[in-house]
Design an enzyme around this catalytic site. Structure first.
Site, PDB file in Angstrom:
ATOM      1  CD  GLU A  77      -3.165  -0.775   1.982  1.00  0.00           C
ATOM      2  OE1 GLU A  77      -3.539   0.437   1.923  1.00  0.00           O
ATOM      3  OE2 GLU A  77      -3.833  -1.616   2.200  1.00  0.00           O
TER       4      GLU A  77
HETATM    5  C1  LIG Z   1       2.278  -9.583   0.019  1.00  0.00           C
HETATM    6  C2  LIG Z   1       2.291  -8.857  -1.073  1.00  0.00           C
HETATM    7  C3  LIG Z   1       1.102  -8.296  -1.390  1.00  0.00           C
HETATM    8  C4  LIG Z   1       0.997  -7.430  -2.268  1.00  0.00           C
HETATM    9  N1  LIG Z   1      -0.274  -7.073  -3.177  1.00  0.00           N
HETATM   10  C5  LIG Z   1       0.011  -6.274  -4.096  1.00  0.00           C
HETATM   11  C6  LIG Z   1      -1.492  -6.357  -5.002  1.00  0.00           C
HETATM   12  O1  LIG Z   1      -2.589  -6.859  -4.669  1.00  0.00           O
HETATM   13  N2  LIG Z   1      -1.248  -5.404  -6.106  1.00  0.00           N
HETATM   14  C7  LIG Z   1       0.028  -4.806  -6.464  1.00  0.00           C
HETATM   15  O2  LIG Z   1      -0.189  -4.044  -7.707  1.00  0.00           O
HETATM   16  N3  LIG Z   1       1.105  -4.791  -5.633  1.00  0.00           N
HETATM   17  C8  LIG Z   1       1.072  -5.739  -4.636  1.00  0.00           C
HETATM   18  N4  LIG Z   1       2.172  -5.864  -3.843  1.00  0.00           N
HETATM   19  C9  LIG Z   1       3.376  -4.841  -4.319  1.00  0.00           C
HETATM   20  C10 LIG Z   1       3.843  -4.031  -3.370  1.00  0.00           C
HETATM   21  O3  LIG Z   1       2.779  -2.804  -3.614  1.00  0.00           O
HETATM   22  C11 LIG Z   1       5.372  -3.838  -3.804  1.00  0.00           C
HETATM   23  O4  LIG Z   1       5.793  -4.604  -3.169  1.00  0.00           O
HETATM   24  C12 LIG Z   1       5.609  -2.325  -3.157  1.00  0.00           C
HETATM   25  O5  LIG Z   1       5.158  -1.249  -3.799  1.00  0.00           O
HETATM   26  C13 LIG Z   1       7.016  -2.055  -3.369  1.00  0.00           C
HETATM   27  O6  LIG Z   1       7.649  -2.343  -4.539  1.00  0.00           O
HETATM   28  P1  LIG Z   1       9.019  -3.308  -4.794  1.00  0.00           P
HETATM   29  O7  LIG Z   1       8.722  -4.460  -4.014  1.00  0.00           O
HETATM   30  O8  LIG Z   1       8.977  -3.432  -6.014  1.00  0.00           O
HETATM   31  O9  LIG Z   1      10.016  -2.561  -4.164  1.00  0.00           O
HETATM   32  P2  LIG Z   1      10.998  -1.486  -4.726  1.00  0.00           P
HETATM   33  O10 LIG Z   1      10.127  -0.333  -5.199  1.00  0.00           O
HETATM   34  O11 LIG Z   1      12.100  -2.142  -5.551  1.00  0.00           O
HETATM   35  O12 LIG Z   1      11.581  -0.736  -3.227  1.00  0.00           O
HETATM   36  C14 LIG Z   1      12.572  -1.475  -2.688  1.00  0.00           C
HETATM   37  C15 LIG Z   1      12.975  -0.463  -1.453  1.00  0.00           C
HETATM   38  O13 LIG Z   1      13.497   0.781  -2.016  1.00  0.00           O
HETATM   39  C16 LIG Z   1      12.736   2.000  -1.502  1.00  0.00           C
HETATM   40  N5  LIG Z   1      12.500   3.089  -2.552  1.00  0.00           N
HETATM   41  C17 LIG Z   1      12.227   2.797  -3.716  1.00  0.00           C
HETATM   42  N6  LIG Z   1      11.955   3.898  -4.317  1.00  0.00           N
HETATM   43  C18 LIG Z   1      12.637   4.665  -3.427  1.00  0.00           C
HETATM   44  C19 LIG Z   1      12.766   6.117  -3.599  1.00  0.00           C
HETATM   45  N7  LIG Z   1      12.454   6.693  -4.501  1.00  0.00           N
HETATM   46  N8  LIG Z   1      13.200   6.753  -2.449  1.00  0.00           N
HETATM   47  C20 LIG Z   1      13.469   6.153  -1.265  1.00  0.00           C
HETATM   48  N9  LIG Z   1      13.469   4.777  -1.125  1.00  0.00           N
HETATM   49  C21 LIG Z   1      12.830   3.960  -2.163  1.00  0.00           C
HETATM   50  C22 LIG Z   1      11.461   1.299  -1.083  1.00  0.00           C
HETATM   51  O14 LIG Z   1      10.578   1.876  -0.153  1.00  0.00           O
HETATM   52  C23 LIG Z   1      11.912  -0.205  -0.431  1.00  0.00           C
HETATM   53  O15 LIG Z   1      12.025  -0.018   0.818  1.00  0.00           O
HETATM   54  C24 LIG Z   1       2.117  -6.822  -2.775  1.00  0.00           C
HETATM   55  C25 LIG Z   1       3.335  -7.078  -2.214  1.00  0.00           C
HETATM   56  C26 LIG Z   1       3.587  -7.645  -1.306  1.00  0.00           C
HETATM   57  C27 LIG Z   1       4.879  -8.238  -0.655  1.00  0.00           C
END
Ligand SMILES: Cc1cc2nc3c(=O)[nH]c(=O)nc-3n(C[C@H](O)[C@H](O)[C@H](O)COP(=O)(O)OP(=O)(O)OC[C@H]3O[C@@H](n4cnc5c(N)ncnc54)[C@H](O)[C@@H]3O)c2cc1C
Length: 620
Positions: free
Chosen positions: A425
């Site tokens: 979220e």
């Molecule tokens: C159990 C689970 C359920 C989920 N359900 C859904 C769903 O129903 N639908 C859906 O669409 N998605 C879903 N997601 C996806 C979720 O929304 C994403 O995992 C989340 O948005 C983070 O993206 P990422 O995992 O690619 O991390 P990344 O974007 O790669 O980020 C990795 C780390 O870097 C940090 N970071 C990234 N960019 C920046 C920045 N500009 N500045 C500082 N820090 C930064 C992040 O905060 C994080 O700590 C789900 C994820 C999980 C694990």
């Protein structure tokens, strides 16, 4: 500095967007209608009292209705839901899902005219307290309605609502929200899934892969975000995101096997693939090219409920853990007699009280007529409650010692379950950037003229500023009207109110200084932005508890003196944290170690390793 407001606006928008004028059909509550700039105005050093005081009320009838509805749900969760089994087996049993459907829990926010319960945000928050008792169920239901079908409620046409909502509300169909992709997580705007208009212009052909999709293996209806070609007003063709309602039955929709997750193991999370899926043009959700706004509106509107969901879980956790602390004996005394154990209960109660207060305050703002923009408030509730959950569950587990580390008690599961709250979220990092940049953008717009005058060397403005700073340095008494003749905070909480007023005033001063110091480049100052967000979250929490505890005293609610204690402790702790954080925001602050921290992390990341020589190594 000129144009700083606009520039920040576009950057804040990349992180998250504020809600636009989408209509939500839901039962109105009889709460006093606040307007909507509370958090933003804090950036100007102002408290819009009427936004948070008095604490929102629901009518007796509404309260009765909420309780009648919540009662059977609570009974079901307490007596029939086996969270341990759900966690161990990694799925929610079919009979549990059926019962959830029969209780109406798949359609709580769907308007009544489409077969749902049409609960207000306040009622939804109350229900969340119960549903949060099982995290896998809470996430499954939230993915279905808080994000999966929410787009249809917010941006759907009449035909789309009539076609999809009834079967989603009954649970006959399950919904999922498909935004995240392998190369596009936090940076949602960078998705690659593509929808191409067919030659006869009747369908979009959808191709792409989505990851981490909750309910991905169960859903029949997906809200999918994809890039489409859009002709701009100047005739140029651009790639923009469009939202689509996609049925599994359209063909070409497949999903991977459920992810083997750390927590919320009963919820279904998988990859979803679209291969030449033919989506009728009627299934575009909102405007072609307006999908990013749809996605952000969906996410922004749901976040606030995490506060009450976590608070519900924490209340149960406190009960279970207190029972243990009062019965387990060490050194001839029960654990509950030790100061270090007692402190943990005060912390848990305080966190639960603050997040509950923030959540219900925000829910009431969202229930106000019109199109309230509470996206900053909702993001603050999410950040505070997710981190509160993690801290409190960890502290509760500590009370149990070794017993907390094994599966006989639910603490280890709750710890695993609560970790996700900081990630999905919107990660807390992204939300902190959003909170800070959106507020700074607001302040930047209003302060641009004044800051430009300062930069140009306007003597009157400079003299005014110097005078202000001199008075500040002598320790001014700040009075923003929370107490006194037209005060809104109960006199028993006057100390907390003064602390809030002082913090707000100096926060406003810091914001002005930061805008002057950094201008547009503030978007790159993440450590500064984090502090701005942290102060704001504390300010919102302080306002929420002062308002709620004042109401409790005024109404003579049971145990209101306990609430006064919690509110006073929080205000005092938050005040001192804020003073420290604000001092770190000063240019020459000895408390600010950012440059050193940056140097350390640069050295580590360059070598991709811990770089200190081993303590046993020698030079010869
Ligand atoms: C159990 C689970 C359920 C989920 N359900 C859904 C769903 O129903 N639908 C859906 O669409 N998605 C879903 N997601 C996806 C979720 O929304 C994403 O995992 C989340 O948005 C983070 O993206 P990422 O995992 O690619 O991390 P990344 O974007 O790669 O980020 C990795 C780390 O870097 C940090 N970071 C990234 N960019 C920046 C920045 N500009 N500045 C500082 N820090 C930064 C992040 O905060 C994080 O700590 C789900 C994820 C999980 C694990």
């Amino acid at each position: 500095m000129s144009g700083c407001g606009l520039f920040l606006c576009s950057v804040a928008a990349r992180f998250c967007r504020a809600p636009a004028a989408f209509t939500v059909s839901r039962r109105p509550l009889l709460t006093s209608p606040p307007s909507r700039a509370f958090a933003k105005d804090l950036f100007l050093g102002k408290i819009q009292k009427k936004e948070v005081f008095p604490f929102p009320e629901v009518s007796q009838d509404e309260l009765k209705e909420i309780n009648q509805f919540v009662g059977p749900v609570e009974k079901f969760f307490t007596e029939e839901v086996d969270s341990r089994k759900i966690d161990q087996e990694g799925r929610i049993p079919d009979e549990t899902l059926e019962k959830l459907k029969s209780l109406g829990l798949f359609g709580t926010q769907v308007p009544e005219e489409y077969g749902g319960l049409g609960l207000s945000n306040t009622m939804y928050a109350r229900l969340g307290e119960v549903i949060g008792l099982d995290a896998s169920i809470a996430v499954t239901l939230a993915a279905h309605q808080a994000i999966g079908l929410k787009g249809i409620i917010l941006a759907g046409s009449k035909e789309q609502k009539a076609r999809y909502l009834p079967r989603l509300a009954s649970g006959e169909h399950v919904a999922a929200f498909c935004l995240t992709e392998p190369a596009s997580g936090s940076d949602a705007a960078s998705i690659r899934t593509r929808a191409t208009l067919s030659a006869d212009k009747r369908h979009y052909i959808l191709n792409g892969a989505k990851v981490w999709i909750t309910n991905g293996g169960l859903a029949n209806v997906f809200t999918v975000f994809a890039k489409t070609e859009v002709v701009d007003s100047d005739g140029s063709v651009k790639d923009k995101i469009t939202a689509f309602i996609v049925e599994r039955d359209f063909g070409g929709v497949t999903n991977g096997k459920p992810e083997d997750k750390m927590g919320i193991r009963g919820s279904n999370t998988c990859e979803v693939h679209f291969e030449n899926t033919r989506v009728p043009v009627e299934n575009v959700l909102g405007e072609v090219g307006g999908g990013f706004k749809v996605a952000m509106n969906i996410l922004n509107s749901g976040r606030f409920s995490m506060g009450s969901t976590v608070a519900g879980m924490l209340k149960k956790l406190i009960e279970m853990t207190a029972e243990y602390a009062c019965t387990r004996r060490q050194f001839g005394r029960s654990l509950s007699e030790f100061g270090l154990i007692q402190e943990k209960f005060a912390l848990m109660a305080q966190k639960a009280y603050v997040m509950e207060s923030m959540a219900y305050l925000t829910a009431a703002m969202l229930d106000a007529p019109g199109f309230p923009d509470c996206s900053i408030e909702a993001a603050m509730v999410k950040v505070f409650s997710s981190e509160g959950a993690w801290t409190c569950v960890s502290e509760a587990l500590q009370v149990l010692g070794g017993a907390g580390y094994v599966r006989d008690y639910p603490h280890e599961r709750l710890l695993r379950d609560s970790r996700i709250l900081l990630i999905f979220e919107g990660t807390n990092e992204i939300l902190r950037m959003y909170i800070a940049l959106t507020g700074l953008q607001h302040a930047g717009r209003i302060l641009t003229a004044r800051v430009n005058e300062l930069k140009r060397g306007n003597v009157t403005t400079i003299m005014e500023t110097v005078g202000q700073r001199l008075r500040d340095s002598l320790g001014r008494t700040v009075d923003l009207g929370l107490t006194g003749k037209l005060g809104v905070v109960h006199p028993s909480l006057a100390d907390g109110a003064h602390k809030l007023e002082e913090n707000v005033y100096y926060f406003g001063r810091s914001v002005e200084t930061l805008l002057l110091r950094f201008g547009k480049t503030i978007v790159e100052e993440q450590l500064v932005l984090k502090r701005v967000a942290n102060v704001l979250i504390n300010l919102y929490g302080m306002a929420a508890v002062l308002s709620r505890a004042s109401r409790s005293i005024r109404l003579g609610l049971r145990d209101h003196d306990h609430e006064v204690l919690l509110a006073s402790i929080f205000c005092s702790e938050a005040y001192h944290q804020n003073l420290f954080t604000l001092s770190q925001l000063d240019k020459h602050s000895p408390e600010n170690l950012d440059e050193l921290l940056k140097k350390v992390s640069q050295q580590i990341l360059e070598k991709r390793a811990y770089i200190c020589t081993h303590p046993l190594d020698r030079t010869s």
